[in-house]
Design a protein around this motif. Structure first.
Motif, PDB file in Angstrom:
ATOM      1  N   VAL A   1      20.284  45.572  24.902  1.00 36.05           N
ATOM      2  CA  VAL A   1      21.031  45.651  23.462  1.00 36.05           C
ATOM      3  C   VAL A   1      22.638  44.905  23.881  1.00 36.05           C
ATOM      4  O   VAL A   1      23.137  44.144  22.987  1.00 36.05           O
ATOM      5  CB  VAL A   1      21.213  46.888  22.967  1.00 36.05           C
ATOM      6  CG1 VAL A   1      22.003  46.881  21.973  1.00 36.05           C
ATOM      7  CG2 VAL A   1      20.044  47.632  22.934  1.00 36.05           C
ATOM      8  N   ARG A   2      23.247  45.235  25.014  1.00 29.83           N
ATOM      9  CA  ARG A   2      24.417  44.719  25.233  1.00 29.83           C
ATOM     10  C   ARG A   2      24.582  43.048  25.105  1.00 29.83           C
ATOM     11  O   ARG A   2      25.578  42.301  24.745  1.00 29.83           O
ATOM     12  CB  ARG A   2      24.901  45.089  26.580  1.00 29.83           C
ATOM     13  CG  ARG A   2      25.533  46.715  26.493  1.00 29.83           C
ATOM     14  CD  ARG A   2      25.791  47.154  28.014  1.00 29.83           C
ATOM     15  NE  ARG A   2      24.868  46.678  28.689  1.00 29.83           N
ATOM     16  CZ  ARG A   2      25.042  46.889  30.294  1.00 29.83           C
ATOM     17  NH1 ARG A   2      26.308  47.554  30.605  1.00 29.83           N
ATOM     18  NH2 ARG A   2      24.156  46.829  31.202  1.00 29.83           N
TER      19      ARG A   2
ATOM     20  N   PRO B   1      16.928  31.759  25.960  1.00 28.33           N
ATOM     21  CA  PRO B   1      17.387  31.542  24.622  1.00 28.33           C
ATOM     22  C   PRO B   1      16.876  32.284  23.594  1.00 28.33           C
ATOM     23  O   PRO B   1      17.379  32.616  22.479  1.00 28.33           O
ATOM     24  CB  PRO B   1      17.109  29.997  24.245  1.00 28.33           C
ATOM     25  CG  PRO B   1      16.177  29.617  25.732  1.00 28.33           C
ATOM     26  CD  PRO B   1      16.335  30.306  26.546  1.00 28.33           C
ATOM     27  N   VAL B   2      15.577  32.728  24.039  1.00 24.29           N
ATOM     28  CA  VAL B   2      14.808  33.632  23.010  1.00 24.29           C
ATOM     29  C   VAL B   2      15.463  35.117  23.062  1.00 24.29           C
ATOM     30  O   VAL B   2      15.765  35.532  21.931  1.00 24.29           O
ATOM     31  CB  VAL B   2      13.523  33.788  23.372  1.00 24.29           C
ATOM     32  CG1 VAL B   2      12.589  34.847  22.490  1.00 24.29           C
ATOM     33  CG2 VAL B   2      12.651  32.571  23.415  1.00 24.29           C
ATOM     34  N   HIS B   3      15.749  35.503  24.126  1.00 22.82           N
ATOM     35  CA  HIS B   3      16.734  36.890  24.226  1.00 22.82           C
ATOM     36  C   HIS B   3      17.863  36.710  23.640  1.00 22.82           C
ATOM     37  O   HIS B   3      18.449  37.890  23.057  1.00 22.82           O
ATOM     38  CB  HIS B   3      16.671  37.219  25.544  1.00 22.82           C
ATOM     39  CG  HIS B   3      15.281  37.744  26.282  1.00 22.82           C
ATOM     40  ND1 HIS B   3      15.126  38.117  27.518  1.00 22.82           N
ATOM     41  CD2 HIS B   3      14.080  37.689  25.734  1.00 22.82           C
ATOM     42  CE1 HIS B   3      13.954  38.307  27.822  1.00 22.82           C
ATOM     43  NE2 HIS B   3      13.273  38.153  26.748  1.00 22.82           N
ATOM     44  N   ARG B   4      18.594  35.710  23.808  1.00 20.13           N
ATOM     45  CA  ARG B   4      19.880  35.500  23.316  1.00 20.13           C
ATOM     46  C   ARG B   4      20.176  35.323  22.050  1.00 20.13           C
ATOM     47  O   ARG B   4      21.027  35.777  21.294  1.00 20.13           O
ATOM     48  CB  ARG B   4      20.953  34.531  24.165  1.00 20.13           C
ATOM     49  CG  ARG B   4      22.219  34.440  23.917  1.00 20.13           C
ATOM     50  CD  ARG B   4      22.812  35.658  24.164  1.00 20.13           C
ATOM     51  NE  ARG B   4      22.818  36.348  25.630  1.00 20.13           N
ATOM     52  CZ  ARG B   4      23.490  35.732  26.573  1.00 20.13           C
ATOM     53  NH1 ARG B   4      24.720  35.129  26.375  1.00 20.13           N
ATOM     54  NH2 ARG B   4      23.398  36.143  27.912  1.00 20.13           N
ATOM     55  N   LEU B   5      19.117  34.481  21.238  1.00 19.09           N
ATOM     56  CA  LEU B   5      19.044  33.957  19.997  1.00 19.09           C
ATOM     57  C   LEU B   5      18.324  34.321  19.241  1.00 19.09           C
ATOM     58  O   LEU B   5      18.521  34.871  18.037  1.00 19.09           O
ATOM     59  CB  LEU B   5      19.316  32.498  20.015  1.00 19.09           C
ATOM     60  CG  LEU B   5      20.408  31.610  20.952  1.00 19.09           C
ATOM     61  CD1 LEU B   5      20.207  30.249  20.758  1.00 19.09           C
ATOM     62  CD2 LEU B   5      21.881  31.866  20.296  1.00 19.09           C
ATOM     63  N   VAL B   6      17.008  34.633  19.543  1.00 17.88           N
ATOM     64  CA  VAL B   6      15.908  35.108  18.528  1.00 17.88           C
ATOM     65  C   VAL B   6      15.969  36.587  18.401  1.00 17.88           C
ATOM     66  O   VAL B   6      15.675  37.265  17.307  1.00 17.88           O
ATOM     67  CB  VAL B   6      14.645  34.480  19.387  1.00 17.88           C
ATOM     68  CG1 VAL B   6      13.457  35.182  18.180  1.00 17.88           C
ATOM     69  CG2 VAL B   6      14.627  33.246  19.531  1.00 17.88           C
ATOM     70  N   THR B   7      16.267  37.465  19.433  1.00 19.40           N
ATOM     71  CA  THR B   7      16.139  38.765  19.471  1.00 19.40           C
ATOM     72  C   THR B   7      17.039  39.623  18.448  1.00 19.40           C
ATOM     73  O   THR B   7      16.616  40.268  17.495  1.00 19.40           O
ATOM     74  CB  THR B   7      16.456  39.483  20.945  1.00 19.40           C
ATOM     75  OG1 THR B   7      15.185  39.033  21.703  1.00 19.40           O
ATOM     76  CG2 THR B   7      16.282  40.757  20.603  1.00 19.40           C
TER      77      THR B   7
END
Length: 261
Positions: A34-35, A136-142
């Motif tokens: 989450v952070r 990028p998926v974890h940082r932007l999509v999530t």
């Protein structure tokens, strides 16, 4: 026995569906950190709430009024005008609210997400993030998945209130139905399970809209025209998936929980 080759369009469609599921699962897998995405999530929630709140109210008001007008005319012919409020509110809660919230999220918020992700692809920001060992998926999509699903769920209450207000105006002020009869018919037909399924639909539809928008933007052609086409495709695909899933969920729900008579 020789295998029959799969046609190219079918193979391409299945490949895109598989990649879409990969993006969705990878985005959900990044939910535990989450952070890493909290501030982006808060920013996306603020943006989506700002661009969808007024449009969804403006859509729900005339929609509820139109349903009340049409149902009221038919109920008047049958001598059952007091049942109009129940038909309007039950229709809003069961079908109109999650669909309207999802369509506004996909149209206003999803198009912005697809354009943003496409612009990042053109500027090679996604490749740069991968070079720096940032997913990028974890940082932007999530964060966008959770923001779209949360705001879509919250928009349900706005749709119900605005639609009920529009129906109340036509039913009570123009068709001489008493306020008590308008709301009593609705409360006698609604069930707790209706609200639960409605909230689940809105959450799921918002999640799907965000997944499709992010996937289309991240895989668009590296040109301004490609970004525009990705935005268009994301809206169309989101609408098709939302209507198809709504039919499936509603059918299963009515089989499991028959409507109250």
């Amino acid at each position: 026995m020789t295998a029959v080759p799969m046609p190219g369009p079918v193979r391409g469609l299945l490949s895109q569906v598989g990649e879409l599921f990969v993006v969705a699962l990878e985005g959900m897998r990044g939910s535990f950190d989450v952070r890493a995405w909290w501030w982006e999530f808060a920013d996306q929630c603020t943006f989506l709430a700002r661009v969808t709140s007024i449009p969804v109210i403006l859509v729900a008001l005339p929609l509820g009024a139109t349903v009340a007008l049409q149902v009221g005319q038919l109920a008047a012919q049958l001598g059952a005008q007091s049942a109009t409020g129940g038909a309007v509110v039950v229709g809003l809660v069961r079908e109109v609210a999650p669909i309207a919230a999802a369509l506004v999220i996909a149209g206003a918020g999803g198009s912005a997400m697809a354009a943003d992700m496409g612009a990042r692809r053109i500027r090679d920001e996604l490749s740069a993030m991968e070079t720096m060992a940032v997913n990028p998926v974890h940082r932007l999509v999530t964060p966008r998945l959770w923001a779209a699903s949360l705001i879509s769920t919250l928009l349900v209450s706005l749709v119900i209130l605005a639609g009920a207000a529009g129906g109340f105006f036509f039913n009570v002020l123009l068709q001489d139905v008493t306020p008590g009869a308008y709301f009593d018919g609705a409360l006698s037909l609604l069930q707790i399970s209706d609200l639960v399924v409605t909230v689940f639909k809105a959450w799921l539809f918002g999640l799907i809209s965000a997944v499709v928008a992010c996937y289309m933007g991240m895989n668009c052609a590296a040109s301004p025209v490609g970004v525009g086409r990705a935005v268009n495709r994301s809206i169309v695909v989101s609408f098709m998936l939302v209507f198809a899933l709504n039919y499936v969920i509603t059918t299963v729900y009515f089989v499991a929980y028959p409507p109250r008579t």
